[in-house]
Write a protein that holds these residues in place. Sequence first.
Motif: not given
Length: 255
Positions: A165, A212-214, A216-218, A220-221
Amino acid sequence: MRELNEINQDLDLCNQKILELLNQHLSLKAEAMNTKKARNLSLLLPEQKISVPKDIPYDEEVQDVLTALESAGKRVGSKCLFDTNIALIGFMGTGKSTISGYLKDMLALKEVDVDAMIVKNENMAIKDIFAKHGEEYFRTCESEAILSLKDCKQSVISCGGGAVIREENVTNLKKTSQIVLLTASPETILSRVKESEERPILNGNMNVDFIKELMAKRADYYYKAADVIIETDHKDVSQICEELLAALTGLKDEV
Ligand SMILES: Nc1ncnc2c1ncn2[C@@H]1O[C@H](COP(=O)(O)OP(=O)(O)OP(=O)(O)O)[C@@H](O)[C@H]1O
Ligand SMILES: O=C(O)C1=C[C@@H](O)[C@@H](O)[C@H](O)C1
Ligand SMILES: [Mg+2]
């Protein structure tokens, strides 16, 4: 009784023979690894072991020397495959620590677990660091731990699930390592980590939707940082490591 200088002369001759044989042995190890690579054979396929007969004098000491030689042979093999560290990244439970342990054993790499470094430096479990000081403090410990790895060589570095991150961590890892992203589906992750309370971010959130949500947030990193991506669903550890090494070796050959 023989004179000491006469014995020492024999020892010199013996040492020279040992040196020649050691060089020959390690060169053969390199040749074996390069052949496996060229012929697309399993890179982790074990080679013959030398077994020490019990009835020779000093059998325990000979065994110690052979154990060291086996480790040196594995290191020669790993140097044929890559000359950088392997940094493993990915969501919690994708198997970074597990894969790192296996690669360490098979290739005699040094093993560095960034989470374990933080626990040691802070003398506190990760969940206690989060509870006492909060996530930002933990992230700073994580960045300092990664920065301190700048002189690390022939190592497999297992990063915490959130290490990428912070961009500075990716920049610092890339200076010495090829970055391998391990992936798994949220369902697989849940099945692997649901019994553990060691991951504070998942405590109280142990369900597929949260993961799943976390993830998806990560995403790209993770994908931006990765040099190589290995999916781990329904694969065992040796299969994952074979794929990982083949992909890293392919990268090296491309350069
Ligand atoms: N390929 C696999 N197949 C089945 N189980 C696995 C596999 N890889 C890891 N596991 C299991 O999943 C659990 C989590 O693995 P591990 O601790 O290696 O993940 P991690 O990526 O290091 O997690 P964290 O980011 O939280 O440190 C462990 O119990 C491990 O035995
Ligand atoms: O994904 C994360 O944010 C984390 C993963 C673990 O490896 C630990 O680094 C910590 O629990 C945080
Ligand atoms: Mg781990």
